[in-house]
Design an enzyme around this catalytic site. Sequence first.
Site, PDB file in Angstrom:
ATOM      1  N   CYS A   7       0.867  -1.190   0.000  1.00 26.56           N
ATOM      2  CA  CYS A   7       0.000   0.000   0.000  1.00 26.56           C
ATOM      3  C   CYS A   7       0.897   1.232   0.000  1.00 26.56           C
ATOM      4  O   CYS A   7       2.075   1.147  -0.384  1.00 26.56           O
ATOM      5  CB  CYS A   7      -0.991  -0.016   1.162  1.00 26.56           C
ATOM      6  SG  CYS A   7      -0.245   0.087   2.804  1.00 26.56           S
ATOM      7  N   ASN A  10       2.306   1.459   4.347  1.00 24.02           N
ATOM      8  CA  ASN A  10       2.587   0.187   5.027  1.00 24.02           C
ATOM      9  C   ASN A  10       2.290   0.259   6.533  1.00 24.02           C
ATOM     10  O   ASN A  10       2.948  -0.373   7.344  1.00 24.02           O
ATOM     11  CB  ASN A  10       4.032  -0.282   4.783  1.00 24.02           C
ATOM     12  CG  ASN A  10       4.303  -1.737   5.151  1.00 24.02           C
ATOM     13  OD1 ASN A  10       5.417  -2.095   5.500  1.00 24.02           O
ATOM     14  ND2 ASN A  10       3.310  -2.587   5.116  1.00 24.02           N
ATOM     15  N   CYS A  12      -1.415   0.781   7.376  1.00 23.16           N
ATOM     16  CA  CYS A  12      -2.850   0.465   7.509  1.00 23.16           C
ATOM     17  C   CYS A  12      -3.249  -0.757   6.687  1.00 23.16           C
ATOM     18  O   CYS A  12      -3.410  -1.856   7.217  1.00 23.16           O
ATOM     19  CB  CYS A  12      -3.722   1.654   7.101  1.00 23.16           C
ATOM     20  SG  CYS A  12      -3.493   3.123   8.114  1.00 23.16           S
ATOM     21  N   ARG A  13      -3.400  -0.587   5.402  1.00 23.29           N
ATOM     22  CA  ARG A  13      -3.996  -1.637   4.574  1.00 23.29           C
ATOM     23  C   ARG A  13      -3.082  -2.849   4.376  1.00 23.29           C
ATOM     24  O   ARG A  13      -3.501  -3.992   4.607  1.00 23.29           O
ATOM     25  CB  ARG A  13      -4.412  -1.062   3.209  1.00 23.29           C
ATOM     26  CG  ARG A  13      -5.526  -0.037   3.342  1.00 23.29           C
ATOM     27  CD  ARG A  13      -5.688   0.770   2.067  1.00 23.29           C
ATOM     28  NE  ARG A  13      -4.522   1.617   1.821  1.00 23.29           N
ATOM     29  CZ  ARG A  13      -4.345   2.361   0.734  1.00 23.29           C
ATOM     30  NH1 ARG A  13      -5.271   2.353  -0.205  1.00 23.29           N
ATOM     31  NH2 ARG A  13      -3.268   3.101   0.594  1.00 23.29           N
ATOM     32  N   SER A  14      -1.838  -2.614   3.914  1.00 20.80           N
ATOM     33  CA  SER A  14      -1.002  -3.787   3.609  1.00 20.80           C
ATOM     34  C   SER A  14      -0.577  -4.577   4.847  1.00 20.80           C
ATOM     35  O   SER A  14      -0.514  -5.818   4.764  1.00 20.80           O
ATOM     36  CB  SER A  14       0.186  -3.431   2.710  1.00 20.80           C
ATOM     37  OG  SER A  14       1.064  -2.538   3.327  1.00 20.80           O
ATOM     38  N   ASP A 123      -8.279   4.024   1.239  1.00 16.09           N
ATOM     39  CA  ASP A 123      -7.267   4.403   2.225  1.00 16.09           C
ATOM     40  C   ASP A 123      -7.982   4.935   3.467  1.00 16.09           C
ATOM     41  O   ASP A 123      -8.647   5.964   3.392  1.00 16.09           O
ATOM     42  CB  ASP A 123      -6.373   5.484   1.606  1.00 16.09           C
ATOM     43  CG  ASP A 123      -5.222   5.852   2.510  1.00 16.09           C
ATOM     44  OD1 ASP A 123      -5.245   5.479   3.698  1.00 16.09           O
ATOM     45  OD2 ASP A 123      -4.302   6.517   2.017  1.00 16.09           O
TER      46      ASP A 123
HETATM   47  P1  4NP Z   1      -1.800   2.886   4.126  1.00 13.27           P
HETATM   48  O1  4NP Z   1      -2.409   4.247   4.681  1.00 13.27           O
HETATM   49  O2  4NP Z   1      -1.261   3.178   2.739  1.00 13.27           O
HETATM   50  O3  4NP Z   1      -2.976   1.962   4.077  1.00 13.27           O
HETATM   51  O4  4NP Z   1      -0.739   2.449   5.086  1.00 13.27           O
HETATM   52  C1  4NP Z   1      -1.682   5.432   4.737  1.00 13.27           C
HETATM   53  C2  4NP Z   1      -0.821   5.654   5.767  1.00 13.27           C
HETATM   54  C3  4NP Z   1      -0.116   6.845   5.837  1.00 13.27           C
HETATM   55  C4  4NP Z   1      -0.288   7.792   4.862  1.00 13.27           C
HETATM   56  C5  4NP Z   1      -1.153   7.564   3.819  1.00 13.27           C
HETATM   57  C6  4NP Z   1      -1.831   6.375   3.752  1.00 13.27           C
HETATM   58  N1  4NP Z   1       0.414   9.009   4.942  1.00 13.27           N
HETATM   59  O5  4NP Z   1       0.195   9.869   4.094  1.00 13.27           O
HETATM   60  O6  4NP Z   1       1.222   9.192   5.861  1.00 13.27           O
END
Ligand code: 4NP
Length: 154
Positions: A7, A10, A12-14, A123
């Site tokens: 994702c 790294n 939340c989703r992945s 997201d």
């Molecule tokens: P992820 O979510 O891609 O599912 O881990 C996010 C975590 C952090 C950010 C964006 C998306 N960020 O912009 O910091």
Amino acid sequence: MKILMVCLGNICRSPMADGLLRKKVKENGLDIIVDSAGTGDWHVGNSPDERMRKTALENGVPIDELRARQFKATDFQEFDYIYVMDTSNYDNVQKLARSMEDMEKVDLLLNLSFPGEDLTVPDPYYGGEQGFQEVFDLLDNATDILIKQLKENG
Ligand code: 4NP
């Protein structure tokens, strides 16, 4: 066999997809290594987002041990399948591909649940608590289908 979930951050989703698949691989006695990475580097070394960890724990799939790392081109050599959460992750990963073989390893995870629809795992980072349960449910379903396919293909 090695499978990588990707994702943006790294956190939340992945990591949730990683935790779910690891658990199911173990439960099914499969010989598969699972990992996850983010295309961005902001959260490298961090634990998953507190809200994702809470949802994970509530659903019986703790992911506290996972630490964020950044996706790198050598991951193409190491992994057989690379599942991305959204089209932006898809583009960022494909930019690092060095061959057709690399490119063919990458797919949107939700194409397992909704073949050919190119849907994305939303997201949840900037949303409310509810978004995390929705993400969990999408990932739980997709990883169930993945496990079924992996078992069928021996
Ligand atoms: P992820 O979510 O891609 O599912 O881990 C996010 C975590 C952090 C950010 C964006 C998306 N960020 O912009 O910091």
